[in-house]
Design a protein around this motif. Structure first.
Motif, PDB file in Angstrom:
ATOM      1  N   MET A 140      16.673 -47.617 176.867  1.00  0.00           N
ATOM      2  CA  MET A 140      15.996 -46.732 175.899  1.00  0.00           C
ATOM      3  C   MET A 140      15.486 -45.741 176.404  1.00  0.00           C
ATOM      4  N   ARG A 141      14.986 -45.500 177.732  1.00  0.00           N
ATOM      5  CA  ARG A 141      14.700 -44.521 178.432  1.00  0.00           C
ATOM      6  C   ARG A 141      15.779 -43.552 178.752  1.00  0.00           C
ATOM      7  N   GLN A 142      17.044 -44.092 179.008  1.00  0.00           N
ATOM      8  CA  GLN A 142      18.052 -43.251 179.147  1.00  0.00           C
ATOM      9  C   GLN A 142      18.351 -42.534 177.773  1.00  0.00           C
ATOM     10  N   ARG A 143      18.348 -43.293 176.619  1.00  0.00           N
ATOM     11  CA  ARG A 143      18.400 -42.516 175.368  1.00  0.00           C
ATOM     12  C   ARG A 143      17.491 -41.579 175.182  1.00  0.00           C
ATOM     13  N   VAL A 144      16.516 -41.730 175.660  1.00  0.00           N
ATOM     14  CA  VAL A 144      15.605 -40.487 175.319  1.00  0.00           C
ATOM     15  C   VAL A 144      15.871 -39.536 176.298  1.00  0.00           C
ATOM     16  N   LEU A 145      16.316 -39.495 177.460  1.00  0.00           N
ATOM     17  CA  LEU A 145      16.692 -38.381 178.309  1.00  0.00           C
ATOM     18  C   LEU A 145      17.909 -37.713 177.514  1.00  0.00           C
ATOM     19  N   ILE A 146      18.828 -38.577 176.932  1.00  0.00           N
ATOM     20  CA  ILE A 146      19.894 -37.890 176.425  1.00  0.00           C
ATOM     21  C   ILE A 146      19.490 -37.216 175.020  1.00  0.00           C
ATOM     22  N   ALA A 147      18.326 -37.653 174.560  1.00  0.00           N
ATOM     23  CA  ALA A 147      17.593 -37.017 173.235  1.00  0.00           C
ATOM     24  C   ALA A 147      17.211 -35.573 173.883  1.00  0.00           C
ATOM     25  N   MET A 148      16.474 -35.600 174.977  1.00  0.00           N
ATOM     26  CA  MET A 148      16.048 -34.335 175.342  1.00  0.00           C
ATOM     27  C   MET A 148      17.130 -33.411 175.612  1.00  0.00           C
ATOM     28  N   ALA A 149      18.156 -34.028 176.461  1.00  0.00           N
ATOM     29  CA  ALA A 149      19.542 -33.001 176.672  1.00  0.00           C
ATOM     30  C   ALA A 149      19.865 -32.686 175.368  1.00  0.00           C
ATOM     31  N   LEU A 150      20.087 -33.163 174.418  1.00  0.00           N
ATOM     32  CA  LEU A 150      20.675 -32.738 173.090  1.00  0.00           C
ATOM     33  C   LEU A 150      19.606 -31.861 172.507  1.00  0.00           C
ATOM     34  N   ALA A 151      18.355 -31.846 172.695  1.00  0.00           N
ATOM     35  CA  ALA A 151      17.464 -31.086 171.728  1.00  0.00           C
ATOM     36  C   ALA A 151      17.550 -29.626 171.892  1.00  0.00           C
ATOM     37  N   CYS A 152      18.183 -29.276 172.784  1.00  0.00           N
ATOM     38  CA  CYS A 152      18.322 -27.753 172.824  1.00  0.00           C
ATOM     39  C   CYS A 152      19.773 -27.264 172.262  1.00  0.00           C
ATOM     40  N   GLN A 153      20.547 -28.265 171.950  1.00  0.00           N
ATOM     41  CA  GLN A 153      22.021 -28.087 171.750  1.00  0.00           C
ATOM     42  C   GLN A 153      22.809 -27.293 172.829  1.00  0.00           C
ATOM     43  N   PRO A 154      22.743 -27.789 174.015  1.00  0.00           N
ATOM     44  CA  PRO A 154      23.404 -27.151 175.282  1.00  0.00           C
ATOM     45  C   PRO A 154      24.769 -27.045 174.928  1.00  0.00           C
ATOM     46  N   ASP A 155      25.784 -26.296 175.705  1.00  0.00           N
ATOM     47  CA  ASP A 155      26.971 -26.382 175.785  1.00  0.00           C
ATOM     48  C   ASP A 155      27.588 -27.146 176.814  1.00  0.00           C
ATOM     49  N   LEU A 156      26.801 -27.437 177.640  1.00  0.00           N
ATOM     50  CA  LEU A 156      27.265 -28.499 178.681  1.00  0.00           C
ATOM     51  C   LEU A 156      26.078 -29.414 179.158  1.00  0.00           C
ATOM     52  N   ILE A 157      26.619 -30.499 179.314  1.00  0.00           N
ATOM     53  CA  ILE A 157      25.670 -31.560 179.768  1.00  0.00           C
ATOM     54  C   ILE A 157      26.086 -32.424 180.960  1.00  0.00           C
ATOM     55  N   ILE A 158      25.305 -32.351 182.022  1.00  0.00           N
ATOM     56  CA  ILE A 158      25.733 -32.761 183.349  1.00  0.00           C
ATOM     57  C   ILE A 158      25.019 -34.244 183.532  1.00  0.00           C
ATOM     58  N   ALA A 159      25.837 -35.186 183.333  1.00  0.00           N
ATOM     59  CA  ALA A 159      25.174 -36.677 183.551  1.00  0.00           C
ATOM     60  C   ALA A 159      25.773 -37.235 184.824  1.00  0.00           C
ATOM     61  N   ASP A 160      24.410 -37.340 185.556  1.00  0.00           N
ATOM     62  CA  ASP A 160      24.792 -37.728 186.980  1.00  0.00           C
ATOM     63  C   ASP A 160      24.509 -39.509 187.033  1.00  0.00           C
ATOM     64  N   GLU A 161      25.464 -40.058 187.132  1.00  0.00           N
ATOM     65  CA  GLU A 161      25.425 -41.648 187.054  1.00  0.00           C
ATOM     66  C   GLU A 161      24.263 -42.222 186.000  1.00  0.00           C
ATOM     67  N   PRO A 162      24.296 -41.743 184.723  1.00  0.00           N
ATOM     68  CA  PRO A 162      23.226 -42.018 183.918  1.00  0.00           C
ATOM     69  C   PRO A 162      23.362 -43.573 183.380  1.00  0.00           C
ATOM     70  N   THR A 163      24.342 -44.027 183.786  1.00  0.00           N
ATOM     71  CA  THR A 163      24.550 -45.628 183.173  1.00  0.00           C
ATOM     72  C   THR A 163      24.702 -46.644 184.364  1.00  0.00           C
ATOM     73  N   THR A 164      24.608 -45.870 185.543  1.00  0.00           N
ATOM     74  CA  THR A 164      24.836 -46.996 186.581  1.00  0.00           C
ATOM     75  C   THR A 164      23.868 -48.160 186.838  1.00  0.00           C
ATOM     76  N   ALA A 165      22.743 -47.747 186.583  1.00  0.00           N
ATOM     77  CA  ALA A 165      21.663 -48.818 186.693  1.00  0.00           C
ATOM     78  C   ALA A 165      21.425 -49.563 185.356  1.00  0.00           C
ATOM     79  N   LEU A 166      22.143 -49.449 184.406  1.00  0.00           N
ATOM     80  CA  LEU A 166      22.191 -50.491 183.096  1.00  0.00           C
ATOM     81  C   LEU A 166      23.285 -51.570 183.289  1.00  0.00           C
TER      82      LEU A 166
END
Ligand SMILES: Nc1ncnc2c1ncn2[C@@H]1O[C@H](COP(=O)(O)OP(=O)(O)O)[C@@H](O)[C@H]1O
Ligand code: SF4
Ligand code: SF4
Ligand SMILES: [Mg+2]
Lengths: 373, 454
Positions: free
Chosen positions: A176-202
């Motif tokens: 859920m925390r990782q979802r929150v970060l994805i929510a934050m990343a999306l909040a500004c509707q960026p053109d590019l999202i860099i995800a550095d091993e975001p699911t490795t620990a899950l």
């Protein structure tokens, strides 16, 4: 193909340490097009994280970007030119630190890290942090930002978002925390999202949900991603194009299907062969021999020559730059391995070398010791 | 007096675990060490127990590898530590070589411990950075008074070589080694006292895939050479499939399925195992990705669901007997109930909700009436009331909620025993131990619990 959203050319990032210069990223080039998920894959220490922090110009001392060019939507994130005296200096059009901070980072290029706790403050509520982020970055009033925050939480699948809004990060599970970060990343509707091993620990179940969600969101908003991972299964699942890194270099670059079904570089093959499979019982794993050498003093010639089962004398002498494999000029599949015809430097007639790959049981072992982590 | 063996003792079993439980009270358990003061009022205190391991039975045969798999937090590591008596069990017994570990103390316990070693996930923190590798490997021998100094050094060097390291590195410090090499040092240390049994808790999870394969291969070679028995814990099903002979799947403190490896992977008979298998990504872009995914989070082990613990996420939860809905209508109802619980929507218009959740099949009869009632509450923005109806009248009435499942079924592949804790298996079961009076989730299977293993 249209102009790429992001283009990286011959990027070099080094760390100047007591032990010597670490060539963490050593001349990599790749593009990210609009709406594309581009994979950056390799073992730990390959230089994936340094590459992504370079794109945001977030490399800290003793590290420094020493060469190459990074362009984003026609603007220069990084670029050098020679001054009159032959010294290198930043080009005039290079974005200032302030422009990077105010306009690029978080707003146009967002980043998600492996450990969400690094990005969330434990003493503030999740909702409060998200609301504040939206308030600052999107010039919305407090109430409006709160409504937006709850909507985004719901969109990324947080259960009971109204009541969860007031909870603290530790009350959320890792997924859920990782979802929150994805929510934050999306909040500004960026053109590019860099995800550095975001699911490795899950766990795989949670990872699966998050990847599904990312695919949906990506379709909806047409956001581009750079997806950093060491996991070929994740690559297979989510990426459109893939860059395989070994010791600071991109050694193969291809569309995902070609990478798996028309593999050109022996390191990529080795990486694929060394994985246990969930869908079949594999009797004997074929591990890559030895460990990745240090980026301080990389091996001569092809950096992979020592563990490479196909290495020949010429591999020790010639350092291969990536070359086009398909023969067409578009550059859809490149690999840096001299065994291919594109190189034509006498691989076929060169004698094989005795490598670790032909060694016995105790080949697991390096003289230098120490592994970059 | 040393008790010998559990009642249904199996002469082949090296280790037998019976109804093992480990509960933590909240303060000494998960939240221990978390600061509780007025400045950080967000940690809520609760006096109820965390049921980390809650009634687990299994055997491990001599020379085999039992894989234990489950999502993080499901109790794998607690189970491992309780089996080794590094943690005192709350209830239940562990028999090693026929002896009840609880009945041992002093010298006999020490001797028994020497036969049971453990390897941990993080090769970094499990090695003392101030000690050289040689003395690290010798430490357990010293503790058990094995050999003299010279003998220990010779053995340490021999073991370093056996695990694939250079014996010359006897004098190096751990930081000079890579993650994979450090895990090899751990292996050498565990082997030094010549154990019969090694518990490996996520031994390769922190390693890069290429290094994982090297270490797994070495572990298999060592098992062969030293007749080792492994309890191998991992959350990665690919690793489990590679290394195990038999596999136990754990969920929220319980083992939900246990069978021979091929049987478990090719003929899984528990919805949770099926979901885990479906969730694994395959390194193949043409595979079409993962199929049906589980939704929702693992519930808290403080107040686990009654009956089957998986029922709050199970895609196959069974319709209560009192209703007569079509399967489609029941599935829709379950999905709707979970959406209401999660407050996954803001919509309150019954017609919109009907067409969103009950497009293809609507419950009729009594169930239909209850659904109307719930939708009525939602229309008045009374989500709690709607939730109560849906949970109490449907979810809680399912056999999945009223009885804890425990069935043994016939294997399709091989002749090993196959245990599945799912009520869907009740008709084909060759043995059952379902306890009807388990509401609250606390009760354990009856005394004739089928042994899924032999
Ligand atoms: N702050 C630093 N100081 C010195 N070396 C560093 C630093 N950060 C990274 N490196 C080195 O850069 C190389 C690449 O590291 P990294 O980008 O973290 O790899 P990856 O993300 O692929 O695991 C490694 O050799 C690593 O040791
Ligand atoms: S260049 Fe030679 S050593 Fe390098 S990957 Fe190709 S065959 Fe192997
Ligand atoms: S008992 Fe019911 S809830 Fe549990 S796994 Fe079986 S069908 Fe699903
Ligand atoms: Mg990294």
């Amino acid at each position: 193909m249209s102009e790429p959203l992001l283009s990286v050319r011959d990027l070099k990032t080094q760390f100047f340490t007591e032990d010597g210069t670490v060539r963490a990223v050593d001349g990599i080039s790749f593009d990210v097009h609009e709406g594309e998920i581009v994979g950056l894959v390799g073992e730990s220490g390959a230089g994936k994280s340094v590459a992504t922090s370079s794109i945001l110009r977030l490399v800290d001392s003793p590290g420094e970007i020493v060469g190459g060019e990074i362009k984003f939507k026609g603007e220069t994130i990084f670029g050098l030119e020679e001054d009159g005296g032959g010294e290198l200096r930043p080009r005039d059009e290079m974005l200032t630190e302030e422009e990077m901070r105010k306009r690029i980072r978080g707003r146009e290029i967002a980043i998600i890290f492996q450990d969400p706790m690094e990005s969330l403050n434990p003493v503030f509520t999740v909702g409060g942090q998200l609301r504040e982020f939206i308030e600052i970055n999107r010039d919305l009033g407090t109430d409006e930002a709160k409504g937006e925050a709850i909507d985004i939480l719901r969109e990324v699948g947080i259960p009971a978002p109204e009541s969860r809004y007031d909870e603290y990060p530790h009350q959320f599970s890792g997924g859920m925390r990782q979802r929150v970060l994805i929510a934050m990343a999306l909040a500004c509707q960026p053109d590019l999202i860099i995800a550095d091993e975001p699911t490795t620990a899950l766990d795989v179940t949670v990872e699966g949900e998050i990847l599904e969600m990312v695919k949906d969101l990506q379709e909806k908003y047409d956001t581009s991603f750079i997806w950093v991972t060491h996991d070929m299964s994740v690559v297979a699942e989510i990426c459109d194009r893939v860059n395989v890194m070994y010791l600071g270099e991109i050694i193969e670059q291809a569309e995902v299907d070609d990478l798996f079904y028309d593999t050109k570089h022996p390191y990529t093959s080795a990486l694929l062969d060394s994985m246990p499979r969930p869908d079949e019982t594999v009797d004997e794993l074929r591990p890559i021999k030895g460990v990745m050498p240090e980026a301080i003093d990389p091996p001569s010639g092809c950096r992979f020559h020592s563990p490479c089962p196909e290495a020949r004398e010429v591999c020790r002498e010639v350092h291969p730059e990536p070359r086009e494999m398909s023969g067409d000029a578009e550059g859809t599949h490149t690999a840096a391995c001299v065994k291919h015809d594109a190189f034509d430097i006498g691989y076929d007639t060169s004698p094989p070398i005795d490598t670790e790959a032909t060694g016995g049981f105790s080949a697991g072992f390096t003289e230098t010791g120490g592994e970059a982590e | 007096m040393t008790k010998v063996g559990p009642p249904e003792s199996d002469p082949e079993a090296l280790l037998q675990v019976r109804n093992l439980k480990k509960h933590f009270d909240n303060e000494s358990g998960l939240l221990a060490g978390v600061q509780l003061d007025d400045e950080f009022p967000y940690v809520s205190r609760s006096t109820s127990d965390v049921r980390a391991v809650d009634g687990v039975d299994f055997d491990i045969k001599e020379g085999e590898t039992l894989g234990l798999v489950g999502e993080s937090g499901c109790g794998k590591s607690t189970l491992a530590r309780t089996v080794l008596r590094l943690l005192e069990p709350t209830e239940g017994s562990v028999y090693f070589q026929g002896k009840d570990l609880a009945s041992l103390s002093g010298e006999p316990l020490r001797r028994m411990r020497k036969n049971m070693q453990m390897i941990f996930q993080d090769p970094q923190s499990s090695l003392d950075p101030r000690m050289k590798v040689g003395p690290i490997v010798e430490e357990p021998m010293k503790a058990h008074g094995m050999l003299d100094e010279e003998g220990r050094e010779a053995r340490a060097k021999e073991l370093l070589e056996k695990v694939g390291l250079d014996p010359q590195h006897y004098n190096r410090y751990p930081h000079a080694f890579s993650g994979g090499q450090r895990q090899r040092v751990n292996l050498a240390r565990a082997l030094s006292v010549n154990p019969d049994f090694i518990v490996c808790d996520e031994p390769v999870s922190a390693l890069d895939v290429s290094i994982q394969a090297q270490v797994l291969n070495t572990m298999e070679e060592l098992q062969e050479e030293f007749d080792l028995t492994y309890l191998f814990i991992a959350h990665d099903l690919s690793v489990i499939r590679h290394i195990s002979d038999r596999v136990a799947v754990m969920y929220l403190g319980n083992i939900v399925e246990l069978a021979d490896k091929e049987e478990l992977f090719e003929n899984p008979q528990h919805p949770y195992t099926q979901a885990l298998l479906d969730a694994i990504p395959v390194p193949d872009p043409r595979s079409g990705g993962r199929t049906a995914l589980l939704s929702g989070d693992v519930p808290s082990p403080i107040d686990p669901p009654s009956g089957c613990r998986f029922r709050t996420r199970c895609p196959k939860v069974i319709q209560p007997e009192e209703y007569d809905m079509s399967d489609g209508a029941w599935r829709n109802l379950v999905e709707f109930q979970r959406a209401v619980e999660r407050r996954a929507f803001e919509e309150t218009d019954p017609d919109v909700l009907r067409s969103r959740y009950f497009q293809d099949a609507v419950p009729s009869g009594d169930a239909g009436t209850l659904l109307d009632e719930a939708l009525g509450h939602i229309e008045r923005d009374k989500f709690e009331d709607a939730e109560r109806i849906l949970v109490e009248r449907f979810a809680d009435q399912s056999v999945c909620a009223t009885a804890r499942p425990a069935y043994e079924i016939e294997s399709e592949i091989g002749d090993g025993r196959h245990y599945s804790a799912c009520h869907l298996r009740r008709d084909e079961a060759v043995a059952t131990a379902v306890d009807e009076a388990t509401v609250g989730g606390a009760a354990r299977p009856g005394t004739e619990a089928p042994e899924a293993d032999d």
